[in-house]
Scaffold this active site. Sequence first.
Site, PDB file in Angstrom:
ATOM      1  N   TYR A  42       8.980 -11.725 -28.341  1.00 34.15           N
ATOM      2  CA  TYR A  42       8.677 -10.662 -27.365  1.00 34.15           C
ATOM      3  C   TYR A  42       9.203  -9.343 -27.880  1.00 34.15           C
ATOM      4  CZ  TYR A  42       6.284 -11.922 -23.128  1.00 34.15           C
ATOM      5  OH  TYR A  42       5.303 -12.214 -22.236  1.00 34.15           O
ATOM      6  N   GLU A  44       8.539  -5.943 -26.071  1.00 30.99           N
ATOM      7  CA  GLU A  44       8.103  -4.826 -25.219  1.00 30.99           C
ATOM      8  C   GLU A  44       8.851  -3.561 -25.596  1.00 30.99           C
ATOM      9  OE1 GLU A  44       8.335  -5.835 -21.086  1.00 30.99           O
ATOM     10  OE2 GLU A  44       6.693  -7.275 -21.254  1.00 30.99           O
ATOM     11  N   ASP A 188     -14.342   7.270 -31.369  1.00 27.96           N
ATOM     12  CA  ASP A 188     -14.190   5.803 -31.415  1.00 27.96           C
ATOM     13  C   ASP A 188     -14.936   5.333 -32.661  1.00 27.96           C
ATOM     14  OD1 ASP A 188     -14.377   3.080 -31.238  1.00 27.96           O
ATOM     15  OD2 ASP A 188     -14.886   3.030 -29.107  1.00 27.96           O
ATOM     16  N   THR A 214     -11.149  -0.476 -33.662  1.00 27.84           N
ATOM     17  CA  THR A 214     -10.772  -1.867 -33.801  1.00 27.84           C
ATOM     18  C   THR A 214     -10.411  -2.076 -35.270  1.00 27.84           C
ATOM     19  OG1 THR A 214     -13.114  -2.351 -34.022  1.00 27.84           O
ATOM     20  CG2 THR A 214     -12.110  -2.858 -31.905  1.00 27.84           C
ATOM     21  N   LYS A 217     -13.642  -4.862 -37.875  1.00 26.49           N
ATOM     22  CA  LYS A 217     -15.064  -4.681 -38.212  1.00 26.49           C
ATOM     23  C   LYS A 217     -15.164  -4.302 -39.699  1.00 26.49           C
ATOM     24  CE  LYS A 217     -16.585  -3.784 -33.490  1.00 26.49           C
ATOM     25  NZ  LYS A 217     -15.527  -3.313 -32.602  1.00 26.49           N
ATOM     26  N   ARG A 223      -8.321  -9.280 -35.566  1.00 25.11           N
ATOM     27  CA  ARG A 223      -8.858  -8.756 -34.311  1.00 25.11           C
ATOM     28  C   ARG A 223      -7.783  -7.921 -33.639  1.00 25.11           C
ATOM     29  NH1 ARG A 223     -13.545 -11.000 -33.736  1.00 25.11           N
ATOM     30  NH2 ARG A 223     -13.963  -9.629 -31.999  1.00 25.11           N
TER      31      ARG A 223
HETATM   32  N1  DSN Z   1     -18.191  -3.136 -30.292  1.00 24.53           N
HETATM   33  C1  DSN Z   1     -19.023  -4.252 -29.890  1.00 24.53           C
HETATM   34  C2  DSN Z   1     -19.890  -4.680 -31.033  1.00 24.53           C
HETATM   35  O1  DSN Z   1     -20.351  -3.782 -31.679  1.00 24.53           O
HETATM   36  O2  DSN Z   1     -20.179  -5.846 -31.280  1.00 24.53           O
HETATM   37  C3  DSN Z   1     -18.265  -5.297 -29.243  1.00 24.53           C
HETATM   38  O3  DSN Z   1     -17.647  -4.776 -28.098  1.00 24.53           O
END
Ligand code: DSN
Length: 403
Positions: A42, A44, A188, A214, A217, A223
């Site tokens: 943990y 926090e 984003d 994220t 990708k 993830r």
């Molecule tokens: N960003 C999405 C995608 O492109 O698959 C998933 O939320």
Amino acid sequence: MLEDLIWKEIERQNKELGLIPSENYASERVLKIMGTPLSNKYAEGYPGKRYYQGMKWIDEIENYAIEMAKRLFKVPYANVQPHAGAIANLAVYLAFLSPGDPLMGMALDAGGHLTHGSKVNFSGKLYQSIPYTVDPETELLDYDEIKKLALAHKPKLIIAGYSAYPRQVDFKAFREIADEVGAILLADISHISGLVVAGEHPHPYPYADVITTTTHKTLRGPRGAIILAKEEYGKAIDKAVFPGLQGGPLEHVIAAKAAAFEEAQTQAFKEYAKQVRKNAKAMEETFKDLGYRLVSDGTDTHLLLIDLRDKGINGKEAAVLLEKNGIIVNANSIPFDPNPPTKPSGIRLGSPAITTRGMGEAEAGYIVELIDQALQGKDVSQEVQELTQQFPVYEVERWKKIF
Ligand code: DSN
């Protein structure tokens, strides 16, 4: 029993052709780090300001991840704790907006993301959503129209970032629009962050005040997500992530993020990102040769959106048919889609995962030929198997040993 299912999924990833543009294959090192006992701790709070003892090494690990993120993206501030892209975006809204404030992002059916103001998502329920779209003729971002909309509605925050937009984004144009109305600009870059750090897409910094991405990708990490920003916004963002939204951060994932940030600084990653774009271009050319209409007439990135309306099949039927052949794509809406999201008119696919497998332009073009044959009813599953066998990604026997 559970292990058997895990082996099956690993094998599926190896045997099938993964073309979903938001998916990739993380390195063995990244995956192994996520399976370490760091998961037990943990933590926090933030390094040096925790609500738990026993933080000596975890603090060093999180600080290292922060430094790697700042170095990779050339920004002064990073928060590496968000569990997912949706949480990262929510944290940015929490830091800068009050419920009911106007927020401007691209409409979901035009290529935006659920968290950019969709009515079915918290972002469209908590805030006043002002969706922009693409030019109906060119299917490209129309910066004059976006500016007009911004001047009319005065959003407090503007989002430049997309899940299904195949073209380059002009972050400078967005900065000018944001300045006209005094809005915070959020980029984003979840889909394109791997291309951005490799110099294969223009960088949003310093045009954007805040950047979310994220990490799994095109960036090819675990993830999760991160938030990057100008220094002056750091405090508000930290507070929004913890205690605003999250409790204990996932330190095993944060360590894996750091490993991915190291990998993304290598020459090999630069070459990878270049090849991602070349492979997407090769797919574009073959689709066009075979008579397919591409949304926006092509791609500048890793992603393609194919309009199937003149092929007598909707996107969902096409995705299901392709899966029967071992080819994995998304059914996806196209801009101004006359059909509902459950039966959209298009498919979305991309090159990040096949490029990680080591495939080049010849294979990318061949894959499109296989897609075309499958959509015409031919069984190409044997050809798909032969291709994936030549470019293995994870060996299930090896994972059994690592276990
Ligand atoms: N960003 C999405 C995608 O492109 O698959 C998933 O939320």
